[in-house]
Design a protein around this motif. Structure first.
Motif, PDB file in Angstrom:
ATOM      1  N   ALA A 115       5.469  10.999 -12.903  1.00  0.00           N
ATOM      2  CA  ALA A 115       5.296  10.042 -13.999  1.00  0.00           C
ATOM      3  C   ALA A 115       4.640  10.698 -15.216  1.00  0.00           C
ATOM      4  O   ALA A 115       4.667  10.142 -16.304  1.00  0.00           O
ATOM      5  N   HIS A 116       4.089  11.896 -15.031  1.00  0.00           N
ATOM      6  CA  HIS A 116       3.347  12.559 -16.110  1.00  0.00           C
ATOM      7  C   HIS A 116       4.002  13.858 -16.565  1.00  0.00           C
ATOM      8  O   HIS A 116       3.424  14.598 -17.361  1.00  0.00           O
ATOM      9  N   GLY A 117       5.189  14.148 -16.060  1.00  0.00           N
ATOM     10  CA  GLY A 117       5.899  15.355 -16.464  1.00  0.00           C
ATOM     11  C   GLY A 117       6.762  15.888 -15.337  1.00  0.00           C
ATOM     12  O   GLY A 117       6.925  15.254 -14.298  1.00  0.00           O
ATOM     13  N   SER A 118       7.295  17.059 -15.574  1.00  0.00           N
ATOM     14  CA  SER A 118       8.190  17.677 -14.609  1.00  0.00           C
ATOM     15  C   SER A 118       7.396  18.446 -13.552  1.00  0.00           C
ATOM     16  O   SER A 118       6.628  19.353 -13.877  1.00  0.00           O
ATOM     17  N   VAL A 119       7.584  18.085 -12.283  1.00  0.00           N
ATOM     18  CA  VAL A 119       6.867  18.716 -11.178  1.00  0.00           C
ATOM     19  C   VAL A 119       7.676  19.916 -10.673  1.00  0.00           C
ATOM     20  O   VAL A 119       8.809  19.764 -10.234  1.00  0.00           O
ATOM     21  N   ALA A 120       7.074  21.101 -10.746  1.00  0.00           N
ATOM     22  CA  ALA A 120       7.736  22.312 -10.253  1.00  0.00           C
ATOM     23  C   ALA A 120       7.600  22.418  -8.735  1.00  0.00           C
ATOM     24  O   ALA A 120       8.531  22.830  -8.045  1.00  0.00           O
ATOM     25  N   MET A 175      -5.556  27.806 -19.462  1.00  0.00           N
ATOM     26  CA  MET A 175      -5.363  26.856 -18.366  1.00  0.00           C
ATOM     27  C   MET A 175      -4.004  27.089 -17.761  1.00  0.00           C
ATOM     28  O   MET A 175      -3.045  27.384 -18.456  1.00  0.00           O
ATOM     29  N   GLY A 176      -3.925  26.946 -16.460  1.00  0.00           N
ATOM     30  CA  GLY A 176      -2.641  27.075 -15.786  1.00  0.00           C
ATOM     31  C   GLY A 176      -2.029  25.713 -15.574  1.00  0.00           C
ATOM     32  O   GLY A 176      -2.621  24.686 -15.887  1.00  0.00           O
ATOM     33  N   SER A 177      -0.828  25.713 -15.040  1.00  0.00           N
ATOM     34  CA  SER A 177      -0.157  24.444 -14.786  1.00  0.00           C
ATOM     35  C   SER A 177      -0.313  24.018 -13.329  1.00  0.00           C
ATOM     36  O   SER A 177       0.304  23.071 -12.893  1.00  0.00           O
ATOM     37  N   LYS A 178      -1.153  24.742 -12.572  1.00  0.00           N
ATOM     38  CA  LYS A 178      -1.378  24.410 -11.166  1.00  0.00           C
ATOM     39  C   LYS A 178      -2.601  23.500 -11.049  1.00  0.00           C
ATOM     40  O   LYS A 178      -3.645  23.773 -11.613  1.00  0.00           O
ATOM     41  N   ILE A 179      -2.434  22.414 -10.288  1.00  0.00           N
ATOM     42  CA  ILE A 179      -3.447  21.369 -10.195  1.00  0.00           C
ATOM     43  C   ILE A 179      -3.895  21.201  -8.749  1.00  0.00           C
ATOM     44  O   ILE A 179      -3.069  21.152  -7.838  1.00  0.00           O
ATOM     45  N   ALA A 220      -1.489  14.938 -16.611  1.00  0.00           N
ATOM     46  CA  ALA A 220      -1.590  14.427 -15.241  1.00  0.00           C
ATOM     47  C   ALA A 220      -3.044  14.391 -14.780  1.00  0.00           C
ATOM     48  O   ALA A 220      -3.476  13.415 -14.155  1.00  0.00           O
ATOM     49  N   ILE A 221      -3.805  15.429 -15.094  1.00  0.00           N
ATOM     50  CA  ILE A 221      -5.224  15.467 -14.721  1.00  0.00           C
ATOM     51  C   ILE A 221      -5.960  14.306 -15.377  1.00  0.00           C
ATOM     52  O   ILE A 221      -6.703  13.568 -14.728  1.00  0.00           O
ATOM     53  N   GLU A 239       2.196  21.842  -8.996  1.00  0.00           N
ATOM     54  CA  GLU A 239       2.437  22.707 -10.146  1.00  0.00           C
ATOM     55  C   GLU A 239       3.373  21.983 -11.094  1.00  0.00           C
ATOM     56  O   GLU A 239       4.448  21.546 -10.709  1.00  0.00           O
ATOM     57  N   MET A 240       2.900  21.816 -12.325  1.00  0.00           N
ATOM     58  CA  MET A 240       3.689  21.161 -13.364  1.00  0.00           C
ATOM     59  C   MET A 240       4.435  22.225 -14.156  1.00  0.00           C
ATOM     60  O   MET A 240       4.078  23.397 -14.134  1.00  0.00           O
ATOM     61  N   SER A 241       5.464  21.812 -14.898  1.00  0.00           N
ATOM     62  CA  SER A 241       6.283  22.753 -15.646  1.00  0.00           C
ATOM     63  C   SER A 241       5.571  23.331 -16.866  1.00  0.00           C
ATOM     64  O   SER A 241       5.930  24.396 -17.340  1.00  0.00           O
ATOM     65  N   SER A 242       4.568  22.617 -17.391  1.00  0.00           N
ATOM     66  CA  SER A 242       3.850  23.140 -18.556  1.00  0.00           C
ATOM     67  C   SER A 242       2.375  22.779 -18.478  1.00  0.00           C
ATOM     68  O   SER A 242       1.974  21.853 -17.757  1.00  0.00           O
ATOM     69  N   ASP A 243       1.573  23.516 -19.247  1.00  0.00           N
ATOM     70  CA  ASP A 243       0.138  23.256 -19.297  1.00  0.00           C
ATOM     71  C   ASP A 243      -0.150  21.863 -19.841  1.00  0.00           C
ATOM     72  O   ASP A 243      -1.048  21.179 -19.356  1.00  0.00           O
TER      73      ASP A 243
END
Length: 99
Positions: free
Chosen positions: A25-30, A1-5, A60-61, A50-54
């Protein structure tokens, strides 16, 4: 899985900053990008985050898919790679004109 949503169902007035804030609110947004019509500049109602990690992307999903934003229901899932576009102009293979 990638970190792109992929994020669909966005209100047309949503800004990239608002999209970023929603996912922060769910992590670091790249990065957060809203896709716009290339001619009018109007939002097309979807974007990508795109989040910083999977693991942050998965969180977030899970948290945001099916939730409401501005009266619209969000579709949030893993972004799939863009399909290569053919240069055919979108017509069928059999002439397309009148016979």
């Amino acid at each position: 899985m990638g970190s792109k949503i992929y994020v669909g169902g966005l209100p047309y007035s949503t800004t990239e900053q608002q999209l970023s804030d929603l996912f922060a609110a769910h992590g670091s947004v790249a990065s957060a990008r809203i896709i716009t019509d290339k001619f009018t500049g109007q939002s097309r109602g979807f974007g990508f985050v795109e989040m910083s990690s999977d693991s942050e992307a998965q969180a977030a999903i899970a948290a945001l898919n099916g939730t409401q934003l501005g009266g619209r229901t969000l579709t949030v899932n893993e972004a799939r790679p863009q399909e290569p576009r053919s240069g055919g102009g979108g017509r069928g293979g059999f002439g397309g004109g009148r016979h």
